[in-house]
Design a protein around this motif. Structure first.
Motif, PDB file in Angstrom:
ATOM      1  N   ARG A  79       9.121 -15.231  -0.351  1.00 12.17           N
ATOM      2  CA  ARG A  79       8.217 -15.754   0.798  1.00 12.17           C
ATOM      3  C   ARG A  79       8.219 -17.153   0.923  1.00 12.17           C
ATOM      4  N   GLU A  80       8.084 -17.631   2.276  1.00 12.80           N
ATOM      5  CA  GLU A  80       7.894 -19.178   2.384  1.00 12.80           C
ATOM      6  C   GLU A  80       6.348 -19.368   2.300  1.00 12.80           C
ATOM      7  N   PHE A  81       5.465 -18.244   2.341  1.00 17.51           N
ATOM      8  CA  PHE A  81       4.112 -18.548   2.291  1.00 17.51           C
ATOM      9  C   PHE A  81       3.370 -17.153   1.855  1.00 17.51           C
ATOM     10  N   ALA A  82       2.113 -17.271   1.276  1.00 21.89           N
ATOM     11  CA  ALA A  82       1.848 -16.139   0.298  1.00 21.89           C
ATOM     12  C   ALA A  82       1.593 -14.655   0.918  1.00 21.89           C
ATOM     13  N   ASP A  83       1.128 -14.592   2.212  1.00 17.27           N
ATOM     14  CA  ASP A  83       1.182 -13.430   2.733  1.00 17.27           C
ATOM     15  C   ASP A  83       2.037 -12.993   3.857  1.00 17.27           C
ATOM     16  N   GLN A  84       3.317 -13.891   3.994  1.00 22.42           N
ATOM     17  CA  GLN A  84       4.492 -13.534   4.812  1.00 22.42           C
ATOM     18  C   GLN A  84       4.884 -12.002   4.741  1.00 22.42           C
ATOM     19  N   LYS A  85       5.075 -11.284   5.872  1.00 20.33           N
ATOM     20  CA  LYS A  85       5.385 -10.039   5.981  1.00 20.33           C
ATOM     21  C   LYS A  85       6.859 -10.082   5.640  1.00 20.33           C
ATOM     22  N   LEU A  86       7.408  -9.274   4.752  1.00 23.21           N
ATOM     23  CA  LEU A  86       8.690  -8.929   4.149  1.00 23.21           C
ATOM     24  C   LEU A  86       9.425  -7.707   4.855  1.00 23.21           C
ATOM     25  N   THR A  87      10.560  -7.756   5.124  1.00 27.33           N
ATOM     26  CA  THR A  87      11.135  -6.373   5.461  1.00 27.33           C
ATOM     27  C   THR A  87      12.348  -6.293   4.470  1.00 27.33           C
ATOM     28  N   ILE A  88      11.936  -5.034   3.801  1.00 23.23           N
ATOM     29  CA  ILE A  88      13.147  -4.725   2.719  1.00 23.23           C
ATOM     30  C   ILE A  88      13.874  -3.269   3.293  1.00 23.23           C
ATOM     31  N   LEU A  89      14.918  -3.204   2.588  1.00 22.90           N
ATOM     32  CA  LEU A  89      15.614  -2.131   2.955  1.00 22.90           C
ATOM     33  C   LEU A  89      15.888  -1.438   1.301  1.00 22.90           C
ATOM     34  N   GLU A  90      15.403  -0.185   1.057  1.00 26.57           N
ATOM     35  CA  GLU A  90      16.087   0.456  -0.089  1.00 26.57           C
ATOM     36  C   GLU A  90      16.909   1.357   0.368  1.00 26.57           C
ATOM     37  N   ALA A  91      18.226   1.017  -0.447  1.00 25.37           N
ATOM     38  CA  ALA A  91      19.346   1.719   0.065  1.00 25.37           C
ATOM     39  C   ALA A  91      19.619   2.695  -1.325  1.00 25.37           C
ATOM     40  N   GLY A  92      19.303   3.975  -1.035  1.00 28.90           N
ATOM     41  CA  GLY A  92      19.382   5.093  -1.831  1.00 28.90           C
ATOM     42  C   GLY A  92      18.072   4.928  -2.629  1.00 28.90           C
ATOM     43  N   CYS A  93      17.141   5.590  -1.711  1.00 26.84           N
ATOM     44  CA  CYS A  93      15.652   5.543  -2.345  1.00 26.84           C
ATOM     45  C   CYS A  93      15.363   6.741  -2.986  1.00 26.84           C
ATOM     46  N   GLY A  94      16.191   7.939  -2.836  1.00 19.02           N
ATOM     47  CA  GLY A  94      15.815   9.026  -3.689  1.00 19.02           C
ATOM     48  C   GLY A  94      14.617   9.638  -3.304  1.00 19.02           C
ATOM     49  N   VAL A  95      13.526   9.895  -4.193  1.00 18.18           N
ATOM     50  CA  VAL A  95      12.393  10.531  -3.638  1.00 18.18           C
ATOM     51  C   VAL A  95      11.355   9.644  -3.473  1.00 18.18           C
ATOM     52  N   GLY A  96      11.687   8.377  -3.838  1.00 17.38           N
ATOM     53  CA  GLY A  96      10.518   7.161  -3.491  1.00 17.38           C
ATOM     54  C   GLY A  96      10.036   6.593  -4.739  1.00 17.38           C
ATOM     55  N   ASN A  97      10.762   6.671  -5.834  1.00 19.58           N
ATOM     56  CA  ASN A  97      10.171   6.182  -7.115  1.00 19.58           C
ATOM     57  C   ASN A  97       9.993   4.625  -7.050  1.00 19.58           C
ATOM     58  N   CYS A  98      10.843   4.142  -6.427  1.00 26.16           N
ATOM     59  CA  CYS A  98      10.574   2.635  -6.340  1.00 26.16           C
ATOM     60  C   CYS A  98       9.839   2.159  -5.030  1.00 26.16           C
ATOM     61  N   LEU A  99      10.106   2.878  -3.913  1.00 25.77           N
ATOM     62  CA  LEU A  99       9.586   2.461  -2.766  1.00 25.77           C
ATOM     63  C   LEU A  99       8.037   2.557  -2.820  1.00 25.77           C
TER      64      LEU A  99
END
Length: 268
Positions: A73-93
């Motif tokens: 992040r360039e600043f504290a509350d910056q919105k990030l877009t992520i991709l979880e490739a191979g998310c399974g049932v969402g244990n990381c997501l």
């Protein structure tokens, strides 16, 4: 208890382990190998049918291990877009979405059943997350994600389940949606991990590549192989190292050597 060390040296096998691996050279027949490749999606779908959402623990360690989720992040509350490739049932997501309110996540999985579990999760919110079924080796991510729009891609215990001949296709696919200057965060099984040493004879598909009893497959990475794989698709290596842990079960007096590869590769 467990201790952990990071570095570039592969784990050294004991004499007994080395002899056992040297003996196990018979490969699964070509006919069965083709069948496993053809039925890969079905086998993962059955895995999730059997285990529902109970097999993997929620991965609350992701933000601890991957400080980049904060650091990019360039600043504290910056919105990030992520991709979880191979998310399974969402244990990381889901732990990630709970911990960080300024994230929008794309998430995809090979298994239609896993994707349905994610959609049924009480924490699933279409304003913060878009989940879709995808075979990363052939379905174009651009059908669901704009080009050059993702800040961070996580590839955690995913590539090992894919045939080594097709791994480059996954990295090529991800490259298209990643913003220039941004990273893929990788963690997966490393060479001589305990899981690799537990395969019974008749499970070997190729070098460092094995099939489990349920038909799902697992590859065990060397640092060199992973580095070549990413660099061949145009990525630059930032970090690539073995994480060696010894997990101790005091009750049974067992010491289990775990080996992972933890890495970060950047799109120039």
């Amino acid at each position: 208890g467990a201790f952990q060390k990071k570095g570039h040296n592969a784990r050294v096998l004991s004499l007994e382990e080395a002899e056992r691996l040297a003996k196990d050279q018979v490969l699964v027949s070509e006919f069965k190998q083709l069948k496993l490749e053809k039925e890969a999606q079905k086998n993962w779908d059955l895995f999730y049918k059997r285990n529902s959402t109970n097999f993997f623990k929620d991965r609350h360690w992701t933000t601890r291990e991957f400080q980049e989720l904060k650091a990019c992040r360039e600043f504290a509350d910056q919105k990030l877009t992520i991709l979880e490739a191979g998310c399974g049932v969402g244990n990381c997501l889901f732990p990630l979405l709970e911990e960080d309110l300024n994230i929008f996540a794309y998430a995809c999985d090979f298994s239609p059943r896993a994707v349905e579990y994610v959609k049924k999760n009480a924490l699933y919110n279409t304003e913060r997350c878009k989940v879709f079924q995808c075979d990363l080796t052939k379905d174009d991510l651009l059908d669901n994600i704009p080009a050059d729009s993702v800040d961070v891609v996580t590839l955690i215990f995913v590539l090992s389940a894919i045939h080594p001949d097709k791994m480059h296709l996954v990295l090529r696919n991800i490259y298209k949606v990643l913003k220039p200057g941004k990273c893929v965060l990788f963690r997966d099984y490393g060479l001589y991990d305990h899981a690799m040493l537990r395969f019974k004879s008749g499970s070997k598909l190729g070098e460092n590549f094995y099939v489990r009893q349920d038909g799902t497959r697992s590859y065990f990475f060397t640092e060199e192989f992973l580095s070549q794989l990413f660099k061949a698709e145009g990525y630059e290596q930032v970090v690539n190292e073995y994480v060696q842990r010894e997990t101790v079960n005091r009750k049974e007096d067992l010491r289990v050597p775990r080996v992972f590869l933890q890495s970060k590769f950047q799109k120039p």
